[in-house]
Design a protein around this motif. Structure first.
Motif: not given
Lengths: 135, 135
Positions: A68-72
């Protein structure tokens, strides 16, 4: 491996190097490693293994590149997280942290796929605690 | 398994049962389990796996029956110990403790060989944290 209990605070005080894990003990064919970290690691992925993190002191962040994309994910002291196999991730800690990891013996710190490895990152499968590579 | 970080203090506050491990996450085919303990477990041995203990709070003692005789290892909070496969052991904690364990998924709490299991000991391969078996 020692046959006595190992105090993690004492073990951490035995070295200063950042991003350079020490193997404190083994469980079957897995290592229990501890590391001091500060600043950024690099984007990398372990194709064949999950990677367990427990934050002993400070705060760790793990950036993840998922479908779904980048996350932290943020890990305060006393929290745990598992990076699933195959997922590109980049640990970091602005103010520094001490962490414990659980992963198969022989797992390289930079994974199977990674960015170029800068000098600040130790490309290793872990050093023996108190051994000649400590520093 | 959650895709967020798990705070171990929060996880421990979700149950009260003693000697009844909760699975907080998995790493490949291993469980990361946490447990509250007080008093004595039973003598038991895992024939096919080592067992890792990290003491999160309190003090744990692990009695061991080794070739040379019986001895007890003391683990204050923040220390770790691995019971080698095949070694009979009996964990205990006079004043109570919270512990974290790594072991292969499916490993029973009472091992492959054990004393009769009293009601105070949960004979289990671990409960899902927050699941219906919590209490």
């Amino acid at each position: 491996m020692t046959s006595e209990s190992i105090n993690l605070t004492t073990a951490l005080s035995a070295f200063d190097a950042l991003w350079s894990p020490r193997i404190v003990t083994r469980v079957n064919d897995y290592d229990v490693r501890i590391a001091k970290v500060a600043g950024e690691h690099i984007w990398h992925a372990h194709d064949d293994t999950d990677e367990f993190f427990l934050v002993l002191d400070g705060e760790l962040r793990i950036a993840l590149r998922e479908e779904g994309g980048e996350r932290t994910v943020t890990l305060p002291a006393g929290s745990v997280f598992v990076v699933p196999r195959g997922v590109e991730h980049k640990p970091s800690s602005q103010a520094g942290a001490a962490i414990l990891m659980f992963e198969p013996t022989g797992t390289p710190t930079v994974g199977d796929r990674h960015e170029p490895v800068p000098a600040r990152i130790d490309n290793t499968t872990g050093h023996v605690l108190g051994g000649p590579a400590s520093g």
